[in-house]
Scaffold this active site. Structure first.
Site, short mmCIF file in Angstrom:
data_model
loop_
_atom_site.label_atom_id
_atom_site.label_comp_id
_atom_site.label_asym_id
_atom_site.label_seq_id
_atom_site.Cartn_x
_atom_site.Cartn_y
_atom_site.Cartn_z
N ASN A 84 0.84 -1.21 0.00
CA ASN A 84 0.00 0.00 0.00
C ASN A 84 0.87 1.25 0.00
O ASN A 84 0.54 2.24 -0.65
CB ASN A 84 -0.95 -0.01 1.19
CG ASN A 84 -2.20 -0.82 0.91
OD1 ASN A 84 -3.05 -0.40 0.13
ND2 ASN A 84 -2.29 -2.02 1.50
N ARG A 123 0.93 -1.89 15.00
CA ARG A 123 0.77 -1.49 16.40
C ARG A 123 -0.48 -0.62 16.53
O ARG A 123 -0.79 0.15 15.61
CB ARG A 123 1.99 -0.68 16.88
CG ARG A 123 3.24 -1.50 17.12
CD ARG A 123 4.32 -0.60 17.69
NE ARG A 123 3.94 -0.03 18.97
CZ ARG A 123 4.44 -0.39 20.15
NH1 ARG A 123 5.39 -1.31 20.22
NH2 ARG A 123 4.03 0.19 21.27
N ILE A 124 -1.13 -0.72 17.67
CA ILE A 124 -2.27 0.17 17.92
C ILE A 124 -1.73 1.48 18.48
O ILE A 124 -0.91 1.48 19.41
CB ILE A 124 -3.26 -0.50 18.90
CG1 ILE A 124 -3.87 -1.72 18.22
CG2 ILE A 124 -4.34 0.49 19.34
CD1 ILE A 124 -4.69 -2.60 19.13
N HIS A 172 -8.06 -0.69 5.77
CA HIS A 172 -8.39 -1.95 6.45
C HIS A 172 -9.06 -2.89 5.45
O HIS A 172 -9.93 -2.47 4.69
CB HIS A 172 -9.34 -1.66 7.62
CG HIS A 172 -9.67 -2.89 8.40
ND1 HIS A 172 -8.79 -3.46 9.30
CD2 HIS A 172 -10.77 -3.69 8.39
CE1 HIS A 172 -9.34 -4.55 9.82
NE2 HIS A 172 -10.53 -4.72 9.29
N ASP A 205 -9.25 7.00 14.76
CA ASP A 205 -9.62 7.61 16.04
C ASP A 205 -9.04 6.74 17.16
O ASP A 205 -8.20 5.88 16.91
CB ASP A 205 -11.14 7.83 16.15
CG ASP A 205 -11.92 6.53 16.26
OD1 ASP A 205 -11.27 5.45 16.29
OD2 ASP A 205 -13.15 6.58 16.32
N GLY A 226 -10.26 4.30 18.77
CA GLY A 226 -10.62 2.88 18.77
C GLY A 226 -9.82 2.10 17.73
O GLY A 226 -8.96 2.64 17.04
N GLU A 280 -7.36 -2.17 -2.59
CA GLU A 280 -6.72 -1.31 -1.59
C GLU A 280 -5.77 -0.34 -2.29
O GLU A 280 -5.74 0.85 -1.99
CB GLU A 280 -5.92 -2.16 -0.59
CG GLU A 280 -6.76 -3.03 0.31
CD GLU A 280 -5.93 -3.77 1.35
OE1 GLU A 280 -4.93 -3.21 1.84
OE2 GLU A 280 -6.28 -4.92 1.67
C1 GRF Z 1 -3.22 -4.67 3.98
O1 GRF Z 1 -4.11 -5.71 3.71
C2 GRF Z 1 -3.90 -3.58 4.77
O2 GRF Z 1 -5.26 -3.46 4.47
C3 GRF Z 1 -3.75 -4.07 6.19
O3 GRF Z 1 -2.48 -4.67 6.24
C4 GRF Z 1 -2.11 -5.10 4.94
C5 GRF Z 1 -0.81 -4.45 4.63
O4 GRF Z 1 -0.27 -4.86 3.40
N1 GRF Z 1 -3.93 -2.99 7.12
P1 GRF Z 1 0.93 -4.05 2.77
O5 GRF Z 1 2.04 -4.02 3.81
O6 GRF Z 1 0.44 -2.68 2.44
O7 GRF Z 1 1.32 -4.84 1.56
#
Ligand code: GRF
Length: 208
Positions: free
Chosen positions: A20, A101-102, A119, A151, A153, A184
């Site tokens: 991503n 990490r959160i 997500h 946020d 949560g 994504e």
């Molecule tokens: C993706 O599926 C994203 O939605 C989730 O973690 C994964 C990360 O993949 N939060 P990458 O590291 O971007 O390839």
């Protein structure tokens, strides 16, 4: 550091593969995402494959490996570094891209409405870990991905953009993940651009 007030400074936070992050950096390079300068890629893991990708794009990287620190004790290191780089919250956008990490309440509050996440489900369904597996196990016929503002949560923030994909009877978590991931990569850059341009209406009442 640029003084152009319209230019947003971008920090991307990763923990792994970084696909991503790559999609965002490519979209910036090709002008699909405008007025954003990728300044730093932050990882909590030294072995995150995305770090090499960031370097290929010429974006500086930093790793904070002391994952035993909890909450703000960990996050303050990041906040201090961003401060030291002159990246003020008013001109900063932070994109979480597979960051595992959160974030602490203090960090989220310091950068309120300035942290985005992607997500791999149609939130508010299947927040948290293993969203694709949760969807398969539940037996939903449609899943997808969501770009949202972070946020306090876990995956509960204001939704910016979603894309639905079909779930087939013979899907595994892997096949579904691959189908969702393609989208994504398309919606995250698009959502960033639209958010920065103020083109997305946020319906606060619809969020928990
Ligand atoms: C993706 O599926 C994203 O939605 C989730 O973690 C994964 C990360 O993949 N939060 P990458 O590291 O971007 O390839």
């Amino acid at each position: 550091m640029s003084e152009d007030l319209n230019l947003k400074h971008l920090a991307i936070m990763i923990s792994g593969r970084g696909s991503n992050m790559r999609a965002i950096l490519e979209a910036i390079q090709s002008g699909i995402v405008e007025n954003v300068l990728p300044e730093i890629v932050i990882s909590n893991r030294g072995d995150a494959a995305g770090l090499e990708i960031a370097k290929k794009f010429g974006v500086p990287t930093v790793v904070f490996q002391n994952n035993e620190l909890r909450g703000w004790a960990y996050d303050v290191q990041i906040a201090n570094m961003l401060d030291d780089l002159g990246m003020k919250s008013s001109s900063l956008l932070i994109c979480l891209a597979g960051y595992m990490r959160i974030l602490s309440k203090q960090f989220v509050q310091k950068y309120r409405m300035r942290i985005l996440n992607i997500h791999p489900s149609l939130l508010p369904s299947f927040p948290g870990l293993d969203a694709q597996n949760q969807a398969i196990k539940y037996g939903v016929k449609v899943s997808g991905c969501t770009v949202h503002i972070v946020d306090e949560g876990v995956d509960t923030g204001w939704i910016l953009m979603q894309k639905a994909v079909q779930v087939y009877d013979n899907d595994t978590a892997e096949t579904l993940s691959a189908r969702i991931l393609k989208w994504e990569h398309m919606i995250y850059p698009k959502a960033i651009n639209s958010y920065l341009k103020g083109k997305i209406k946020i319906n606060r009442e619809k969020t928990a």
